[in-house]
Structures are given as structure tokens and as C-alpha cells.
Design an enzyme around this catalytic site. Structure first.
Site, PDB file in Angstrom:
ATOM      1  CE  LYS A   1     -22.946  38.566   8.684  1.00 23.68           C
ATOM      2  NZ  LYS A   1     -23.035  38.418   7.138  1.00 23.68           N
TER       3      LYS A   1
ATOM      4  N   GLY B   1     -17.217  36.070   0.156  1.00 25.75           N
ATOM      5  CA  GLY B   1     -17.227  36.451  -1.365  1.00 25.75           C
ATOM      6  C   GLY B   1     -16.225  35.619  -2.030  1.00 25.75           C
TER       7      GLY B   1
ATOM      8  CB  ALA C   1     -19.884  34.012   4.213  1.00 28.36           C
ATOM      9  N   GLY C   2     -19.943  32.778   1.456  1.00 30.76           N
ATOM     10  CA  GLY C   2     -19.122  31.510   0.692  1.00 30.76           C
ATOM     11  C   GLY C   2     -19.812  30.773  -0.423  1.00 30.76           C
TER      12      GLY C   2
ATOM     13  CG  ASN D   1     -24.367  40.939  -0.484  1.00 34.64           C
ATOM     14  OD1 ASN D   1     -24.282  41.850   0.369  1.00 34.64           O
ATOM     15  ND2 ASN D   1     -24.633  41.540  -1.704  1.00 34.64           N
ATOM     16  CB  THR D   2     -20.431  38.220  -3.184  1.00 31.26           C
ATOM     17  OG1 THR D   2     -20.178  38.596  -2.045  1.00 31.26           O
ATOM     18  CG2 THR D   2     -19.452  38.447  -4.308  1.00 31.26           C
TER      19      THR D   2
END
Lengths: 257, 65
Positions: free
Chosen positions: A96, A157, A184-185, A206-207
Site C-alpha cells: 500500500k 482519520g 481512508a476517511g 481503520n480509525t
């Protein structure tokens, strides 16, 4: 299900491994998400430290494919060196690729990204570029050999969802056969469902999972949303319209006025 | 000689990157290495002779998003 560099996926969920309250909660989140790919990183090891070995054991026990990242790299050289170290450590050609261009937004550096992607592809890597939804950038990434694109939904995040729906829809339409992951996001399952309804192939989270009050439950919620969104996409949704259209037949209605 | 390991000054007795890993107690741990910002594969560590002031990075698997 999407195919990444010849590998058939069993799930549209990809999950990061950072920020969980504990290793056991991380493992629970993976089980309930059904994710088939885990992202990982490489970081400095202190002498006699077993952190690396312990984490390695945890990942192996998850039984998922590993996608190492070049998180935190701001230059092409840094990203390329990190990718080589990750390939040896994790014994995978997948990377990645992150080349960060802005410290506040963590926005990818499009110029460095294309350069690094070309170098790594020529070195035999299978590159998963973390990119913006810019059409020209994505075209260049495909030109240098990327076979998967990972446009951001919003900055890492932030949990803001799909910031540029028009741009993402346009990207999807221009390259209908390229596997694409929203990376992401994302903050809520409804945003993941939206990405699937728009025709994206997978999401990388993830977050949103790790920082939820109950990460394992949130992982399952995302998995259900992704499943619903993909099913809806395949079911060919109706086109929205401006004027109302009665769903109940007018024919045979009594005249009562 | 004095070198930098993961950003900190370090004295070492041996000559090679392989010697350094043994001195630091890493044994056969799964690690990746770089010297002066260039990747050094595991198979090349025994032949990688270090010089005073070299910058060595020793990395292992960690959580990531």
C-alpha cells in the site's frame, strides 16, 4: 468479488490493525468484520524488544492476507526503501503505497506517488496506491502499472465519508474495470454502503472501527453495510427524479369528493 | 566504532551489519534493515561493512492502517 493482482477476494472489507484498545479486541474486530486483508506497517525495533514478534504472531493467527503500507513517508526515496523492507519482512509483493504531500491533511503527493509507483512496479511490486480521486493522477498510476486504485473518501482519520461524490463517481465511470478501494476517511457504515452503491469494490477502514466504543460491533456493522451496498448495486437501483410519481395505481380509485 | 542505530548513538565492536544485530540481541528475529537510507536485504548483512557514523535502521512489523 474483486480480484487484486490475480488474487480473488473473499470479502469487500479491508481492515487496518492500528489504534485498537487491545490485541484481543483487534482480533474480535477482524472476526466480526470478515475482512480478508489486514494492513500493517514497519517501525523501529528496540534491542531485546518483542513488540514486532508479538504483533507478527497476532497477524498470523488472524489468517488474513497482509498488505504492508509505507505510512508516514513523505519522499519517493523513503517510500521505496520502506517498501523494500516491508517486502522482505512480510514476504509479499503487495504494497500500500503512501507518499504523503501535506502534513495537516495527509493528502497524497500525486507527483511523488506516480514516481514511486513506477519504480516499485518495475522492481516487481504489486502497488496499491493511496491516491486522491483526481482522474489524471489515476490515469497516470494505471499507465505506470498499477492494477488497483485506492482513492481517499476523506483525509485519514477524519470520518467525514465521501467528500467528493461527484469526483469519485466520475473516477468510477472512467475506469469501470479497475478494482477500486475507498481508502481512508470513512466514519460510519452508511458511508461504506454509499461507496458500494456507487460501484466501488471494497473499503479499507481503520480509525472508524478501532476508535469506536465497541470496535467489534462496529466492524460487524460495517460488514453488513458493505454487503447491503454491494447487493443494492447489483440490484440496479432506480434513477432518482425530481417530480413525485405515485406508487399506488390511480386507476380504480373511488370518487369521494 | 560509533554509529547511529534507529536515530541513537551506539558503540559497536564488530564490523558488519550482521555483527551489529547479534550485539544488539536481535538474534534471528524477523527484522528489516537499511543503512544510510538504503535497504540492505537479510542475505547481504554479513557482507555489509559499517563505517563510523553510518545510519542504521532496524525495523519490525507493527500496527498500521
Amino acid at each position: 468479488m474483486p480480484v487484486f493482482y490475480g488474487t480473488d477476494l473473499s470479502s469487500r472489507m479491508m481492515l487496518g490493525t492500528a489504534q485498537y484498545p487491545s490485541p484481543s479486541i483487534l482480533a474480535q474486530a477482524f472476526r466480526r468484520s470478515g475482512a480478508g486483508i489486514a494492513t500493517v506497517s514497519i517501525r523501529r525495533e528496540a534491542g531485546g524488544d518483542r513488540a514486532g514478534a508479538d504483533f507478527w504472531d497476532l497477524i498470523r493467527d488472524l489468517g488474513v492476507a497482509v498488505l504492508p503500507n509505507t505510512a508516514g513517508c513523505h519522499s519517493v526515496r523513503e517510500a521505496v526503501t520502506t517498501a523494500h523492507m516491508a517486502r522482505e519482512l512480510f514476504d509479499t509483493r503487495w504494497i500500500k503505497l503512501e507518499v504523503i504531500g501535506h502534513a495537516d491533511t495527509l493528502q497524497p503527493d500525486p507527483f511523488g506517488l506516480v514516481e514511486a509507483a513506477q519504480i516499485l512496479t518495475e522492481d516487481g511490486f504489486q502497488v496499491f496506491p493511496y491516491c486522491t480521486e483526481d482522474l489524471v493522477l489515476c490515469d497516470r498510476l494505471l499507465d505506470v502499472g498499477c492494477q488497483v486504485l485506492m482513492p481517499w473518501g476523506a483525509p485519514i482519520g477524519t470520518g467525514r465519508g465521501l467528500n467528493n461524490v461527484y469526483g469519485l463517481r466520475s473516477l468510477r465511470a472512467h475506469f469501470p474495470d479497475v478494482p477500486m478501494v475507498i481508502d481512508a476517511g470513512l466514519g460510519l457504515p452508511s458511508q461504506a454502503a454509499q461507496a458500494m452503491e456507487m460501484g466501488f469494490d471494497a473499503v479499507l477502514l481503520n480509525t472508524a472501527v478501532a476508535k469506536a466504543g465497541d470496535p467489534a460491533a462496529m466492524a460487524e456493522a460495517f460488514a453488513l453495510a458493505v454487503q447491503a451496498g454491494a447487493l443494492a448495486r447489483d440490484a440496479d437501483p432506480m434513477e432518482p427524479r425530481d417530480m413525485a410519481a405515485p406508487s399506488t395505481p390511480l386507476l380504480g380509485q373511488a370518487v369521494l369528493s | 566504532m560509533k554509529i547511529m542505530v534507529n536515530g541513537e548513538a551506539q558503540q559497536m565492536q564488530g564490523r558488519t551489519l550482521a555483527d551489529l544485530l547479534i550485539e544488539l540481541g536481535h538474534g534471528d528475529a524477523k527484522l528489516a534493515t537499511a543503512v544510510n537510507e538504503d535497504f540492505v536485504p537479510a542475505a547481504a548483512r554479513a557482507d555489509c561493512v559499517l563505517e563510523p557514523g553510518d545510519r542504521v535502521e532496524i525495523l519490525s512489523a507493527r500496527q498500521g492502517g
